[in-house]
Enzyme design. Structure first.
Site, mmCIF file in Angstrom:
data_model
loop_
_atom_site.group_PDB
_atom_site.id
_atom_site.type_symbol
_atom_site.label_atom_id
_atom_site.label_comp_id
_atom_site.label_asym_id
_atom_site.label_seq_id
_atom_site.Cartn_x
_atom_site.Cartn_y
_atom_site.Cartn_z
ATOM 1 N N GLY A 40 -11.176 8.028 4.905
ATOM 2 C CA GLY A 40 -12.207 7.361 4.105
ATOM 3 C C GLY A 40 -13.603 7.656 4.612
ATOM 4 N N TYR A 41 -14.362 6.597 4.846
ATOM 5 C CA TYR A 41 -15.756 6.719 5.293
ATOM 6 C C TYR A 41 -15.883 6.827 6.804
ATOM 7 C CZ TYR A 41 -16.955 5.290 0.530
ATOM 8 O OH TYR A 41 -17.083 5.224 -0.837
ATOM 9 N N THR A 59 0.830 -1.200 0.000
ATOM 10 C CA THR A 59 0.000 0.000 0.000
ATOM 11 C C THR A 59 0.868 1.255 0.000
ATOM 12 O OG1 THR A 59 -1.864 1.119 1.096
ATOM 13 C CG2 THR A 59 -0.162 0.211 2.524
ATOM 14 N N HIS A 60 0.271 2.336 -0.477
ATOM 15 C CA HIS A 60 0.869 3.676 -0.344
ATOM 16 C C HIS A 60 0.105 4.480 0.701
ATOM 17 C CE1 HIS A 60 3.694 3.565 -3.679
ATOM 18 N NE2 HIS A 60 2.763 2.965 -4.402
ATOM 19 N N ASP A 113 -7.621 -5.275 0.994
ATOM 20 C CA ASP A 113 -8.646 -4.510 0.315
ATOM 21 C C ASP A 113 -9.805 -4.416 1.285
ATOM 22 O OD1 ASP A 113 -9.547 -2.920 -1.761
ATOM 23 O OD2 ASP A 113 -10.491 -4.570 -2.833
#
Length: 190
Positions: free
Chosen positions: A149-150, A7-8, A68
């Site tokens: 994010g959410y 991941t970044h 993910d």
């Protein structure tokens, strides 16, 4: 033990680093100066996690893992799901994704949702999957300053605050990613 995390996303790296027991060192793709985009062409979180982990393993030939995550909203038939990061477009802007989600839920009473993370680990050439899920609901407006994010719109079950209103420490005790990662850590210790 050193593992490459495919991941970044420095928020994810920070979140997971706080969960790790001592003796583990995580190297992100940013740490390795790897800037090639890995296309997430899978139709499930499992497929995308495996695509990313396999790609990283094939390039670096080192033990690695990738994840993910997706937000599944009941009233939206499980959307945004596998497209959570790109829900409002390929530019992956969290605020746009959240705004689109809230717009689609305007006037909807059933706001039940769940966050799910799948981690694909490649260790010694063998592949393993670990899953974490947390149920909750979507708030009517963003609240809180933490997380990403959410997080500002997701209220986990048995809580009255969004993920973004909880401290990183509080969130790491219960989050979908924390649950999946704890399974990974238990596996690595065994």
């Amino acid at each position: 033990m050193q593992l490459i995390f495919g991941t970044h996303n420095q928020n994810k790296v920070e979140e997971i680093t706080k969960i790790l027991p001592s003796g583990y060192v995580i190297k992100s793709l940013t740490d390795l100066n790897f800037n090639t985009e890995i296309e997430e062409s899978g139709t499930t979180l499992e497929e995308n996690a495996l695509i990313k982990a396999t790609s990283i393993f094939n390039i670096f030939k080192k033990d690695c893992f990738a994840d993910d995550s997706g937000l599944m909203v009941n009233a939206l038939g499980g959307r945004p799901g596998v497209l959570s990061a790109r829900y409002a477009g390929n530019q992956k802007i969290a605020k746009d994704n959240t705004d689109k989600l809230l717009s689609e839920l305007k006037g909807v009473n059933d706001r039940r949702a769940q966050f799910k993370t799948v981690i694909a680990l490649i260790l010694g050439g063998n592949k393993y999957l670990f899953e974490g899920v947390i149920k909750g609901e979507i708030s009517t407006s963003p609240k809180g300053q933490y997380g990403f994010g959410y997080d500002p719109v997701f209220i986990p079950e048995k809580y009255e605050l969004t993920f973004a209103q909880l401290t990183m420490h509080e969130k790491n005790k219960i989050s979908h990613r924390a649950r999946a990662f704890k399974k990974l850590v238990r596996f690595l210790k065994s």
